[in-house]
Design an enzyme around this catalytic site. Structure first.
Site, PDB file in Angstrom:
ATOM      1  CB  SER A   3      51.163  24.389 -34.277  1.00 55.54           C
ATOM      2  OG  SER A   3      52.431  24.870 -33.955  1.00 55.54           O
ATOM      3  CD  GLU A  19      48.615  22.543 -31.201  1.00 54.05           C
ATOM      4  OE1 GLU A  19      49.548  21.847 -31.667  1.00 54.05           O
ATOM      5  OE2 GLU A  19      48.797  23.565 -30.536  1.00 54.05           O
ATOM      6  NE  ARG A  56      50.970  21.822 -27.849  1.00 58.39           N
ATOM      7  CZ  ARG A  56      52.025  21.682 -27.021  1.00 58.39           C
ATOM      8  NH1 ARG A  56      51.874  21.049 -25.850  1.00 58.39           N
ATOM      9  NH2 ARG A  56      53.191  22.186 -27.320  1.00 58.39           N
TER      10      ARG A  56
HETATM   11  C1  FAD Z   1      50.580  33.063 -32.481  1.00 57.80           C
HETATM   12  C2  FAD Z   1      50.154  31.833 -31.721  1.00 57.80           C
HETATM   13  C3  FAD Z   1      51.112  31.083 -31.069  1.00 57.80           C
HETATM   14  C4  FAD Z   1      50.724  29.920 -30.380  1.00 57.80           C
HETATM   15  N1  FAD Z   1      51.691  29.194 -29.747  1.00 57.80           N
HETATM   16  C5  FAD Z   1      51.337  28.112 -29.049  1.00 57.80           C
HETATM   17  C6  FAD Z   1      52.324  27.332 -28.357  1.00 57.80           C
HETATM   18  O1  FAD Z   1      53.512  27.631 -28.363  1.00 57.80           O
HETATM   19  N2  FAD Z   1      51.899  26.214 -27.692  1.00 57.80           N
HETATM   20  C7  FAD Z   1      50.583  25.849 -27.642  1.00 57.80           C
HETATM   21  O2  FAD Z   1      50.270  24.844 -27.002  1.00 57.80           O
HETATM   22  N3  FAD Z   1      49.640  26.570 -28.276  1.00 57.80           N
HETATM   23  C8  FAD Z   1      49.967  27.676 -28.962  1.00 57.80           C
HETATM   24  N4  FAD Z   1      49.007  28.411 -29.597  1.00 57.80           N
HETATM   25  C9  FAD Z   1      47.594  27.951 -29.589  1.00 57.80           C
HETATM   26  C10 FAD Z   1      46.748  28.517 -28.437  1.00 57.80           C
HETATM   27  O3  FAD Z   1      47.207  29.794 -28.021  1.00 57.80           O
HETATM   28  C11 FAD Z   1      46.695  27.587 -27.239  1.00 57.80           C
HETATM   29  O4  FAD Z   1      46.144  26.342 -27.574  1.00 57.80           O
HETATM   30  C12 FAD Z   1      45.883  28.194 -26.087  1.00 57.80           C
HETATM   31  O5  FAD Z   1      46.040  27.404 -24.961  1.00 57.80           O
HETATM   32  C13 FAD Z   1      44.400  28.321 -26.407  1.00 57.80           C
HETATM   33  O6  FAD Z   1      43.828  29.124 -25.398  1.00 57.80           O
HETATM   34  P1  FAD Z   1      42.517  30.000 -25.679  1.00 57.80           P
HETATM   35  O7  FAD Z   1      42.114  30.616 -24.411  1.00 57.80           O
HETATM   36  O8  FAD Z   1      42.745  30.922 -26.807  1.00 57.80           O
HETATM   37  O9  FAD Z   1      41.513  28.841 -26.076  1.00 57.80           O
HETATM   38  P2  FAD Z   1      40.374  28.938 -27.179  1.00 57.80           P
HETATM   39  O10 FAD Z   1      41.014  29.018 -28.522  1.00 57.80           O
HETATM   40  O11 FAD Z   1      39.393  29.961 -26.822  1.00 57.80           O
HETATM   41  O12 FAD Z   1      39.709  27.489 -27.006  1.00 57.80           O
HETATM   42  C14 FAD Z   1      40.433  26.330 -27.301  1.00 57.80           C
HETATM   43  C15 FAD Z   1      39.580  25.132 -26.845  1.00 57.80           C
HETATM   44  O13 FAD Z   1      39.484  25.170 -25.433  1.00 57.80           O
HETATM   45  C16 FAD Z   1      38.117  25.285 -25.029  1.00 57.80           C
HETATM   46  N5  FAD Z   1      38.083  26.176 -23.864  1.00 57.80           N
HETATM   47  C17 FAD Z   1      38.475  27.468 -23.782  1.00 57.80           C
HETATM   48  N6  FAD Z   1      38.333  27.918 -22.528  1.00 57.80           N
HETATM   49  C18 FAD Z   1      37.830  26.898 -21.801  1.00 57.80           C
HETATM   50  C19 FAD Z   1      37.452  26.750 -20.434  1.00 57.80           C
HETATM   51  N7  FAD Z   1      37.542  27.728 -19.546  1.00 57.80           N
HETATM   52  N8  FAD Z   1      36.981  25.541 -20.039  1.00 57.80           N
HETATM   53  C20 FAD Z   1      36.844  24.516 -20.915  1.00 57.80           C
HETATM   54  N9  FAD Z   1      37.171  24.603 -22.226  1.00 57.80           N
HETATM   55  C21 FAD Z   1      37.665  25.790 -22.662  1.00 57.80           C
HETATM   56  C22 FAD Z   1      37.377  25.824 -26.230  1.00 57.80           C
HETATM   57  O14 FAD Z   1      36.005  25.444 -26.213  1.00 57.80           O
HETATM   58  C23 FAD Z   1      38.147  25.163 -27.362  1.00 57.80           C
HETATM   59  O15 FAD Z   1      37.725  23.834 -27.543  1.00 57.80           O
HETATM   60  C24 FAD Z   1      49.359  29.562 -30.310  1.00 57.80           C
HETATM   61  C25 FAD Z   1      48.394  30.330 -30.962  1.00 57.80           C
HETATM   62  C26 FAD Z   1      48.781  31.466 -31.656  1.00 57.80           C
HETATM   63  C27 FAD Z   1      47.734  32.302 -32.320  1.00 57.80           C
END
Ligand code: FAD
Length: 295
Positions: free
Chosen positions: A221, A291, A172
């Protein structure tokens, strides 16, 4: 609008970006105040230009905001939202995705292309950019394992490309945030399969997820695994399953999740997660690591 604001607005338009002023937060937990400005680049190139243009301003890049907790107060900077930069292209056994492509959509496309490898990631609601930054993963698969190239932009607007080794990926975690990079897009190497097989796999993982994880608004998580064991395991044994603060609740189904039961604030989330952290430390001597990212 003064002259400076007018020329900034024109420059953003020239970058191919749409601008929204004073809008509600869009984090998956459903809490948070207002955002002063949200900028939506239309594609990877537009995203790179926007980063360069806003390099001296307070801003943050967000994908789906599925891992980010907004503050209850207003966010007085600019959110650069990648959600409109969402192209997915096939190149033989590889696919190239722009940063804002959502993983569930990407994996669905892979099924259409009869390419296998990403099925485990289909239930992660975030975008490619967010997932690479966090090295998201599920069911034994981490996204970094599939990456062959990342295109990114530095804080000062310089576009760079690198391979998976340079991601510095761990559990992660990658070096993307530490290096001040924004992911523009990434190439993934996949394996030829059949659409039917890929779809069957996706359905299987969706079922496993629905059996073990709660529905409702959450950030997934809250904490990372500790020594390979889910934080939910410790939180449950610390007696906090179902614990509520305001509108936030430690899920009855999976103690690693905090659910917004209605009108939870970000402060409720923080209070409850800190309570869980302390209880686990007191009982097991384990320091849980977040996380979730706090904006
Ligand atoms: C119901 C649910 C289930 C989930 N299950 C999992 C799972 O099984 N495994 C898991 O790993 N995660 C899980 N997650 C967490 C999450 O979905 C992941 O971490 C996902 O990868 C985050 O992506 P995002 O686009 O929403 O990032 P955001 O939440 O928008 O951003 C997360 C971080 O990444 C940065 N960021 C976003 N886009 C970029 C970019 N283009 N360049 C540089 N930095 C960037 C942001 O500034 C921030 O620091 C879950 C979340 C939910 C709500």
């Amino acid at each position: 609008m003064d002259l400076l604001e007018k020329s900034r607005s024109a420059a953003l338009k020239k970058c191919g970006a749409a601008v929204k002023k004073d809008s509600a937060s869009f984090g998956a937990f459903g809490s948070g105040g207002r955002i002063k400005e949200t900028v939506y680049p239309c594609d990877g190139l537009s995203l790179a230009r926007v980063i360069g243009l806003l390099k001296d301003e307070k801003s943050v890049v967000l994908g789906g905001a599925t891992n980010v907790l907004f503050p209850d107060g207003d966010y007085d900077g600019t959110v650069i939202a990648t959600s409109k930069a969402k192209d997915v292209m096939r190149r033989g056994d590889k696919i190239y995705c722009s940063a804002g492509a959502r993983l569930p959509d990407v994996v669905k496309k892979c099924a259409g292309y009869a390419l296998s490898g990403m099925e485990q990631l289909s239930g992660i609601p975030g975008t490619v950019g967010g997932a690479i930054t966090m090295n998201a993963g599920a069911f034994g698969r981490e996204i970094a394992e599939l990456v062959t190239r990342v295109d990114a932009v530095t804080r000062d607007g310089r576009v760079v490309s690198f391979n998976a080794d340079a991601l510095g990926a761990g559990y992660r975690h990658t070096q993307i945030s530490a290096k001040g990079l924004t992911v523009l897009g990434a190439e993934f190497s996949l394996v030829p399969s059949s659409s039917k097989e890929v779809k069957t796999c996706i359905d299987g993982f969706a079922l496993r997820r629905s059996e073990s994880q709660p529905k409702g608004r959450s950030l997934g998580s809250v904490f990372k695994r500790a020594d390979g064991i889910s934080a939910g395991y410790y939180i449950e044994r610390a007696g906090l399953k179902g614990k509520r603060i305001g509108g936030a609740e430690i899920s009855q189904k999976h103690a690693g999740f905090i659910i917004n039961t209605g009108e939870a604030t970000s402060a409720d989330f923080v209070y409850l997660s800190e309570l869980a952290k302390k209880a686990v430390y007191d009982k097991f001597g384990i320091e849980l690591e977040y996380e979730v990212v706090f904006l």
